[in-house]
Design a protein around this motif. Structure first.
Motif, PDB file in Angstrom:
ATOM      1  N   ALA A  91       0.712  -1.153   0.141  1.00  0.00           N
ATOM      2  CA  ALA A  91      -0.105   0.079   0.025  1.00  0.00           C
ATOM      3  C   ALA A  91       0.904   1.237  -0.076  1.00  0.00           C
ATOM      4  O   ALA A  91       0.264   2.292  -0.425  1.00  0.00           O
ATOM      5  N   GLU A  92       2.172   1.169   0.488  1.00  0.00           N
ATOM      6  CA  GLU A  92       2.999   2.345   0.402  1.00  0.00           C
ATOM      7  C   GLU A  92       3.639   2.775  -1.056  1.00  0.00           C
ATOM      8  O   GLU A  92       3.873   3.711  -0.957  1.00  0.00           O
TER       9      GLU A  92
ATOM     10  N   SER B  57      -3.036   1.156  -5.898  1.00  0.00           N
ATOM     11  CA  SER B  57      -4.130   0.658  -4.863  1.00  0.00           C
ATOM     12  C   SER B  57      -4.057  -0.568  -4.567  1.00  0.00           C
ATOM     13  O   SER B  57      -3.472  -1.565  -5.429  1.00  0.00           O
ATOM     14  N   VAL B  58      -4.615  -1.240  -3.532  1.00  0.00           N
ATOM     15  CA  VAL B  58      -4.299  -2.615  -3.070  1.00  0.00           C
ATOM     16  C   VAL B  58      -5.770  -2.908  -2.492  1.00  0.00           C
ATOM     17  O   VAL B  58      -6.563  -2.370  -1.674  1.00  0.00           O
ATOM     18  N   THR B  59      -6.424  -4.095  -3.058  1.00  0.00           N
ATOM     19  CA  THR B  59      -7.294  -4.803  -2.553  1.00  0.00           C
ATOM     20  C   THR B  59      -7.133  -6.034  -1.938  1.00  0.00           C
ATOM     21  O   THR B  59      -6.472  -6.794  -2.568  1.00  0.00           O
TER      22      THR B  59
ATOM     23  N   GLU C 244      -7.401  -0.275   7.042  1.00  0.00           N
ATOM     24  CA  GLU C 244      -8.131   0.913   6.507  1.00  0.00           C
ATOM     25  C   GLU C 244      -7.508   2.024   6.709  1.00  0.00           C
ATOM     26  O   GLU C 244      -7.564   2.790   5.741  1.00  0.00           O
ATOM     27  N   PRO C 245      -6.840   2.580   7.567  1.00  0.00           N
ATOM     28  CA  PRO C 245      -6.179   3.661   7.744  1.00  0.00           C
ATOM     29  C   PRO C 245      -4.995   3.582   6.636  1.00  0.00           C
ATOM     30  O   PRO C 245      -4.768   4.907   6.052  1.00  0.00           O
ATOM     31  N   ALA C 246      -4.458   2.649   6.164  1.00  0.00           N
ATOM     32  CA  ALA C 246      -3.366   2.599   5.307  1.00  0.00           C
ATOM     33  C   ALA C 246      -4.004   2.534   3.640  1.00  0.00           C
ATOM     34  O   ALA C 246      -3.371   2.660   2.646  1.00  0.00           O
ATOM     35  N   GLY C 247      -5.421   2.600   3.665  1.00  0.00           N
ATOM     36  CA  GLY C 247      -5.955   2.831   2.402  1.00  0.00           C
ATOM     37  C   GLY C 247      -6.293   1.460   1.612  1.00  0.00           C
ATOM     38  O   GLY C 247      -6.469   1.345   0.626  1.00  0.00           O
ATOM     39  N   VAL C 248      -5.891   0.115   2.145  1.00  0.00           N
ATOM     40  CA  VAL C 248      -6.294  -1.080   1.751  1.00  0.00           C
ATOM     41  C   VAL C 248      -7.992  -1.288   1.538  1.00  0.00           C
ATOM     42  O   VAL C 248      -8.595  -1.241   2.579  1.00  0.00           O
TER      43      VAL C 248
END
Length: 330
Positions: A170-171, A175-177, A196-200
């Motif tokens: 994610a860094e 995008s990562v799903t 969730e905070p990492a945007g995953v």
């Protein structure tokens, strides 16, 4: 007259490397036999770029950084490390054992098995279209994160490895799903809380039912558990983290008692054969927690037991401050 090593360590992964260091701190004649062409075991072979969070003294470091540190530490004390050698047979002799490999034989007074879970291969995605896409759009482990930079990534799995890779990629990814067949993950709670905070993005509870090339990308057909609902997800790459299948048939051929989890050992880490010990993921006993740190704790127990068997009248120093005086510091 045959030259006998004091200790032979079978396996050059993180636990085997530290065991070699600790044995050489005691000035034991030590050899490490590793079947791969590099030390580091599964860490080097499967996830050198993955960041690890449960190593004492480090907030996080990559697998390769861990192995590099352990290798430098071992090299300082000078065990003999033999690569590309597979142990085929362990024969009892009057002074210990003959260790037969694909490249010859050596003799040793004691043996410490640090082979991890044995020979391993990833659990693969059971779809016929996955095979031709391996290495280009479908992956089972990451040796270099560069191909994933600025990419749309899907990760399949619900354990620590899948969650850790989701956080790590994610860094650098666009995008990562994370796809998992259940709503609950099997990973550490602290890691799951960071997703969730990492945007995953989470796709749960879904399984992958089909793959297809789609305008130079990869289209995944996802089916929702206990439902007829399906969705499509288009990504650049898919990383499958369903775990690994291990094979311990070679270890069993060495005449060691095993159970479903590994080689059974007593409180000194000794196996069913005298002066053969097992540590790390290779060893099994009630309450065992399969962590690298656990194996590091087991290594001194096995080394000291081995040396007490060889030199029963010698008082073994137990702490690094007592042992280090035998070597010149850097």
């Amino acid at each position: 007259m045959k030259n006998y090593y004091d200790i032979t360590i079978i396996g050059g992964g993180p636990v085997g490397l530290f065991a070699a260091t600790y044995a050489r701190m005691h000035l034991a004649q030590t050899q490490v036999i590793e079947s791969l062409d590099q030390s580091g075991g599964q860490v080097s072979a499967l996830f050198p770029a993955k960041e690890i969070y449960d190593i004492p003294g480090f907030t996080r470091l990559t697998g390769q950084e861990l192995i590099d540190n352990l290798t430098r530490q071992a090299q300082h004390y000078g065990p003999e490390i033999k690569l590309n050698q597979t142990v085929q047979e362990i024969i009892t002799t009057d002074q210990g054992y003959e260790v037969v490999t694909n490249q010859g034989s050596s003799f040793t007074k004691t043996i410490i098995v640090a082979t991890g879970a044995g020979a391993f291969q990833p659990r693969k995605l059971r779809l016929p279209e996955a095979g031709p896409l391996e290495g280009t759009k479908v992956f089972y482990f990451v040796k270099d994160q560069t191909p994933f930079i600025d990419q749309d990534i899907a990760i399949a799995g619900g354990g620590d490895s899948a969650v850790d890779w989701a956080l790590h990629l994610a860094e650098v990814a666009h995008s990562v799903t994370l796809i998992h067949r259940r709503d609950q993950f099997r990973a550490l709670e602290s890691s799951v809380a960071k997703l969730e905070p990492a945007g995953v993005k989470l796709a749960t509870p879904y399984t992958i039912r089909a793959l297809a090339d789609h305008n130079e990308k990869l289209k995944l057909t996802l089916k929702k558990a206990r439902s007829t609902t399906s969705e499509e997800l288009v990504v650049d790459k898919l990383l499958v983290n369903y775990g690994f299948v291990s094979n311990n048939n070679m270890v069993r051929s060495w005449g060691l008692d095993t159970d479903k989890r590994g080689i059974t050992v007593d409180r000194t880490m000794m196996t069913s054969r005298p002066n053969i010990f097992a540590i790390g993921d290779a060893a099994s006993y009630p309450g065992k927690t399969p962590l690298i740190a656990t194996g590091w704790g087991e290594a001194p127990i096995a080394i000291n037991a081995a040396l007490n068997a060889i030199y029963p009248d010698r008082n073994q120093a137990l702490h690094s401050t007592q042992l280090i005086k035998n070597f010149v510091k850097d």
